[in-house]
Design a protein around this motif. Structure first.
Motif, PDB file in Angstrom:
ATOM      1  N   GLU A  47     -10.233  -4.483  -5.354  1.00 13.83           N
ATOM      2  CA  GLU A  47     -10.782  -3.642  -5.595  1.00 13.83           C
ATOM      3  C   GLU A  47      -9.590  -3.235  -6.597  1.00 13.83           C
ATOM      4  OE1 GLU A  47     -12.836  -0.704  -5.616  1.00 13.83           O
ATOM      5  OE2 GLU A  47     -14.083  -2.031  -4.188  1.00 13.83           O
ATOM      6  N   ALA A  48      -9.502  -2.188  -8.030  1.00 11.15           N
ATOM      7  CA  ALA A  48      -8.441  -1.575  -8.980  1.00 11.15           C
ATOM      8  C   ALA A  48      -7.646  -1.390  -8.195  1.00 11.15           C
ATOM      9  CB  ALA A  48      -9.383  -1.019  -9.909  1.00 11.15           C
ATOM     10  N   SER A  49      -6.635  -0.943  -8.243  1.00 15.79           N
ATOM     11  CA  SER A  49      -5.424  -0.527  -7.132  1.00 15.79           C
ATOM     12  C   SER A  49      -5.595   1.270  -7.764  1.00 15.79           C
ATOM     13  CB  SER A  49      -4.293  -0.686  -8.739  1.00 15.79           C
ATOM     14  OG  SER A  49      -2.972  -0.432  -7.714  1.00 15.79           O
ATOM     15  N   ARG A  50      -5.569   1.934  -6.189  1.00 19.79           N
ATOM     16  CA  ARG A  50      -5.656   2.837  -6.232  1.00 19.79           C
ATOM     17  C   ARG A  50      -4.552   3.681  -6.041  1.00 19.79           C
ATOM     18  NH1 ARG A  50     -11.760   3.498  -6.771  1.00 19.79           N
ATOM     19  NH2 ARG A  50     -12.406   1.686  -5.888  1.00 19.79           N
ATOM     20  N   THR A  51      -4.133   4.082  -4.835  1.00 20.09           N
ATOM     21  CA  THR A  51      -2.855   5.232  -4.939  1.00 20.09           C
ATOM     22  C   THR A  51      -1.427   4.876  -3.956  1.00 20.09           C
ATOM     23  OG1 THR A  51      -4.752   6.802  -4.280  1.00 20.09           O
ATOM     24  CG2 THR A  51      -2.563   7.953  -5.131  1.00 20.09           C
ATOM     25  N   ASP A  52      -0.705   5.051  -4.274  1.00 22.50           N
ATOM     26  CA  ASP A  52       0.759   4.044  -3.674  1.00 22.50           C
ATOM     27  C   ASP A  52       0.229   4.852  -2.200  1.00 22.50           C
ATOM     28  OD1 ASP A  52       3.153   4.315  -2.471  1.00 22.50           O
ATOM     29  OD2 ASP A  52       3.933   3.380  -4.222  1.00 22.50           O
ATOM     30  N   ARG A  53       0.555   3.642  -0.996  1.00 21.17           N
ATOM     31  CA  ARG A  53      -0.199   4.509   0.349  1.00 21.17           C
ATOM     32  C   ARG A  53       1.239   5.448   0.309  1.00 21.17           C
ATOM     33  NH1 ARG A  53      -0.392  -1.474   2.738  1.00 21.17           N
ATOM     34  NH2 ARG A  53      -2.412  -1.655   2.226  1.00 21.17           N
ATOM     35  N   ALA A  54       2.920   5.286   0.172  1.00 15.13           N
ATOM     36  CA  ALA A  54       3.681   6.399   0.288  1.00 15.13           C
ATOM     37  C   ALA A  54       3.037   7.301  -0.295  1.00 15.13           C
ATOM     38  CB  ALA A  54       5.133   5.690  -0.042  1.00 15.13           C
ATOM     39  N   THR A  55       2.630   7.670  -1.106  1.00 21.73           N
ATOM     40  CA  THR A  55       1.835   9.004  -1.304  1.00 21.73           C
ATOM     41  C   THR A  55       1.015   9.514  -1.223  1.00 21.73           C
ATOM     42  OG1 THR A  55       1.721   7.844  -3.492  1.00 21.73           O
ATOM     43  CG2 THR A  55       4.284   8.506  -3.438  1.00 21.73           C
ATOM     44  N   THR A  56      -0.014   9.109  -0.633  1.00 20.45           N
ATOM     45  CA  THR A  56      -1.008  10.104  -0.512  1.00 20.45           C
ATOM     46  C   THR A  56      -1.161  10.670   0.593  1.00 20.45           C
ATOM     47  OG1 THR A  56      -1.947   7.451  -0.382  1.00 20.45           O
ATOM     48  CG2 THR A  56      -3.455   9.223   0.556  1.00 20.45           C
ATOM     49  N   GLN A  57      -1.529  11.813  -0.141  1.00 13.89           N
ATOM     50  CA  GLN A  57      -1.911  12.870   0.386  1.00 13.89           C
ATOM     51  C   GLN A  57      -3.232  13.164   1.757  1.00 13.89           C
ATOM     52  OE1 GLN A  57       0.561  14.855   1.983  1.00 13.89           O
ATOM     53  NE2 GLN A  57       2.020  13.765   0.497  1.00 13.89           N
ATOM     54  N   VAL A  78     -13.153  10.029   2.090  1.00 11.27           N
ATOM     55  CA  VAL A  78     -12.146   9.910   1.966  1.00 11.27           C
ATOM     56  C   VAL A  78     -11.141   7.932   1.631  1.00 11.27           C
ATOM     57  CG1 VAL A  78     -11.035  11.085   3.177  1.00 11.27           C
ATOM     58  CG2 VAL A  78     -11.601   9.275   4.263  1.00 11.27           C
ATOM     59  N   ALA A  79     -12.450   7.112   1.633  1.00 14.53           N
ATOM     60  CA  ALA A  79     -12.411   6.269   1.324  1.00 14.53           C
ATOM     61  C   ALA A  79     -11.380   5.248  -0.167  1.00 14.53           C
ATOM     62  CB  ALA A  79     -13.563   5.238   1.196  1.00 14.53           C
ATOM     63  N   ALA A  80     -11.422   6.246  -0.788  1.00 15.84           N
ATOM     64  CA  ALA A  80     -10.646   6.197  -2.364  1.00 15.84           C
ATOM     65  C   ALA A  80      -9.282   6.149  -2.148  1.00 15.84           C
ATOM     66  CB  ALA A  80     -11.951   5.500  -3.078  1.00 15.84           C
ATOM     67  N   VAL A  81      -9.729   7.578  -2.053  1.00 15.85           N
ATOM     68  CA  VAL A  81      -8.195   8.631  -2.159  1.00 15.85           C
ATOM     69  C   VAL A  81      -7.273   8.952  -1.187  1.00 15.85           C
ATOM     70  CG1 VAL A  81      -9.508   9.889  -3.597  1.00 15.85           C
ATOM     71  CG2 VAL A  81     -10.008  10.783  -1.773  1.00 15.85           C
ATOM     72  N   VAL A 109     -16.072   1.351   1.927  1.00 14.75           N
ATOM     73  CA  VAL A 109     -14.877   0.353   1.753  1.00 14.75           C
ATOM     74  C   VAL A 109     -13.983   1.105   1.986  1.00 14.75           C
ATOM     75  CG1 VAL A 109     -14.225  -1.228   0.522  1.00 14.75           C
ATOM     76  CG2 VAL A 109     -16.383  -1.678   0.708  1.00 14.75           C
ATOM     77  N   ILE A 110     -12.884   1.106   2.980  1.00 15.71           N
ATOM     78  CA  ILE A 110     -11.536   1.824   2.636  1.00 15.71           C
ATOM     79  C   ILE A 110     -10.920   0.606   1.882  1.00 15.71           C
ATOM     80  CG2 ILE A 110      -9.547   2.219   4.170  1.00 15.71           C
ATOM     81  CD1 ILE A 110     -12.304   3.642   4.684  1.00 15.71           C
ATOM     82  N   THR A 111     -10.693   1.031   0.745  1.00 13.52           N
ATOM     83  CA  THR A 111      -9.612   1.382  -0.374  1.00 13.52           C
ATOM     84  C   THR A 111      -8.658   1.975  -0.522  1.00 13.52           C
ATOM     85  OG1 THR A 111     -10.790   2.208  -2.111  1.00 13.52           O
ATOM     86  CG2 THR A 111     -11.446   0.234  -1.596  1.00 13.52           C
ATOM     87  N   SER A 112      -7.785   3.091   0.357  1.00 12.21           N
ATOM     88  CA  SER A 112      -7.074   3.215   0.201  1.00 12.21           C
ATOM     89  C   SER A 112      -6.467   4.082   1.522  1.00 12.21           C
ATOM     90  CB  SER A 112      -7.307   5.089  -0.623  1.00 12.21           C
ATOM     91  OG  SER A 112      -6.453   5.780  -1.289  1.00 12.21           O
ATOM     92  N   THR A 113      -5.413   4.708   1.982  1.00 15.27           N
ATOM     93  CA  THR A 113      -5.078   4.934   3.264  1.00 15.27           C
ATOM     94  C   THR A 113      -5.505   6.146   4.285  1.00 15.27           C
ATOM     95  OG1 THR A 113      -2.749   4.544   2.548  1.00 15.27           O
ATOM     96  CG2 THR A 113      -2.684   5.952   4.768  1.00 15.27           C
ATOM     97  N   ASN A 141      -4.145  -1.334  -1.382  1.00 17.19           N
ATOM     98  CA  ASN A 141      -3.932  -0.201  -0.997  1.00 17.19           C
ATOM     99  C   ASN A 141      -4.961   0.417   0.142  1.00 17.19           C
ATOM    100  OD1 ASN A 141      -2.316   0.798  -2.784  1.00 17.19           O
ATOM    101  ND2 ASN A 141      -3.892   0.444  -4.656  1.00 17.19           N
ATOM    102  N   GLY A 142      -5.718  -0.402   0.884  1.00 18.69           N
ATOM    103  CA  GLY A 142      -6.564  -0.317   1.297  1.00 18.69           C
ATOM    104  C   GLY A 142      -6.422  -0.600   2.967  1.00 18.69           C
TER     105      GLY A 142
END
Length: 400
Positions: A47-57, A78-81, A109-113, A141-142
């Motif tokens: 998938e296209a890049s989502r959010t950086d894991r380190a900064t995901t709230q 929450v799956a994509a954000v 589908v999980i594409t973020s943290t 990012n998943g």
């Protein structure tokens, strides 16, 4: 079965998750274009890049009930954000159908943290439902963490998708999965990874149980690099009673992968069929066992090899990790405990190989069979195996 070990290699996957009709090798299994267990196995493009894991709230979502719709809505939020889902304690979430448009996945589908706190809950697929796995963790990012949760009766079907990962599939480049105090049981993959198929991702298993899952290869776990690197770390966990139809009743690991087990048990797993390989473990990457046990696993069928461990071209290191009570059973079966072949390198340190058996007409080497490659024994007695310890004549230096 139409599946024959050639070399524990990997392929460049096609861009879609649907089966194609070409012959390829994945973990050394030659894929025929015919038969329900022999699809060419691929995965979707990342998938296209989502959010950086380190900064995901991300939000914190509390599931208010035990309903399928509330569970799917909460995870969808929450799956994509990114974010955290807290399940309602005491629930069994019974899924009756995959959530559109996720095809062969029962949940978004999980594409973020994402962290899911199970609180001892169970997510299961209804017996009458169409076949689907529960989670796909996709792309760099998943990142999915499951805490105190049971996943049961998932079924990744080759007729609906690619048949990978009966409960969870790590797809794309660099996804991550962590299982903490989690149980994956009675899940099925028509192809690889009855519980989890990890393709080019990072899997961490802590204090968990993978029990009674089924696949063509890798009854519990299948780890492959798909051009990158696939890794798995299993700690204080149990891989027990899983089943494979061709390769690796417990854990299958391909060329280029790294698998580590510490204080864990691989027990009572089985593989059945002509040329069955690795009742407990079959591997061609690098696998390290520390203070772990490989016991009571079985490979059954003509030319069955490696009741406990089958090592093809890779490196196996056992430290304080006994191999005991494993069995090969069938005409010309070999290596009730361990088989080392091709350019494989197996080193045992303070890891006895005892009470293993090779049964059937022409069976040999109840303990360790070295067809080629190297086997090194460091304070690791090979004794009380049947019909002999290391072949007649012995194929292992220092073993009679």
């Amino acid at each position: 079965m139409g599946l024959t070990l050639v070399a524990f290699g990997v392929i460049t996957p096609p861009a879609t998750a649907q089966a194609a009709a070409s012959d390829t090798d994945v973990l050394g299994v030659s894929q025929s274009a015919t038969g329900p267990l022999n699809p060419a196995l691929g995965m979707p493009s990342a998938e296209a890049s989502r959010t950086d894991r380190a900064t995901t709230q991300g939000p914190i979502v509390n599931v208010p009930s035990c309903s399928e719709s509330d569970l799917q809505a909460a995870i969808g939020a929450v799956a994509a954000v990114g974010g955290t889902v807290n399940l309602k304690p005491g629930c069994t979430y019974t899924l009756t159908d995959a959530a559109p448009p996720n095809d062969d996945n029962g949940l978004p589908v999980i594409t973020s943290t994402v962290t899911i706190n199970g609180n001892g809950d169970t997510i299961t697929r209804a017996a009458s439902a169409a076949n689907f796995r529960f989670f796909q963790v996709n792309g760099s990012n998943g990142n999915l963490t499951l805490n105190s949760l049971t996943l049961s009766n998932g079924h990744a079907s080759s007729s609906l998708g690619n048949g990978r990962g009966g409960a969870i599939w790590l797809s794309g480049s660099g996804p991550e999965l962590m299982l903490n105090n989690t149980i994956l049981t009675t899940n099925t993959a028509d192809t690889f990874g009855g519980a989890v198929d990890n393709d080019n991702g990072t899997l961490t298993v802590n204090g968990s149980v993978l029990r009674n899952n089924t696949a063509a290869a890798g009854g519990a776990l299948f780890v492959s690099p798909f051009g990158g690197s696939g890794t798995a770390s299993v700690s204080t966990s149990t891989i027990i009673g899983n089943h494979a139809r061709t390769l690796a009743g417990g854990i299958a690991a391909a060329v280029g992968t790294t698998v580590t087990l510490s204080s864990s048990v691989v027990s009572g797993n089985d593989v059945t069929g002509s040329n069955a390989l690795g009742g407990g473990i079959a591997q061609a990457g690098t696998i390290t066992l520390q203070t772990s046990t490989v016991t009571g696993n079985t490979a059954t069928g003509t030319n069955a090899q490696g009741g406990g461990i089958y090592n093809l071209t890779g490196t196996v290191r056992l430290t304080d990790s006994p191999v005991t009570g494993n069995t090969t059973n069938g005409t010309n079966s070999r290596g009730g405990g361990i088989v080392n072949t091709a350019s494989g390198n197996t080193t045992l340190t303070r890891s006895p190989v005892t009470k293993n058996q090779a049964l059937g007409t022409g069976a040999d080497a109840g303990g360790i069979f070295r067809a080629s490659g190297t086997v090194t024994l460091n304070v690791s007695p090979v004794v009380l195996n049947q019909p002999n310890n290391c072949g007649n004549p012995s194929t292992v230096p220092g073993c009679s």
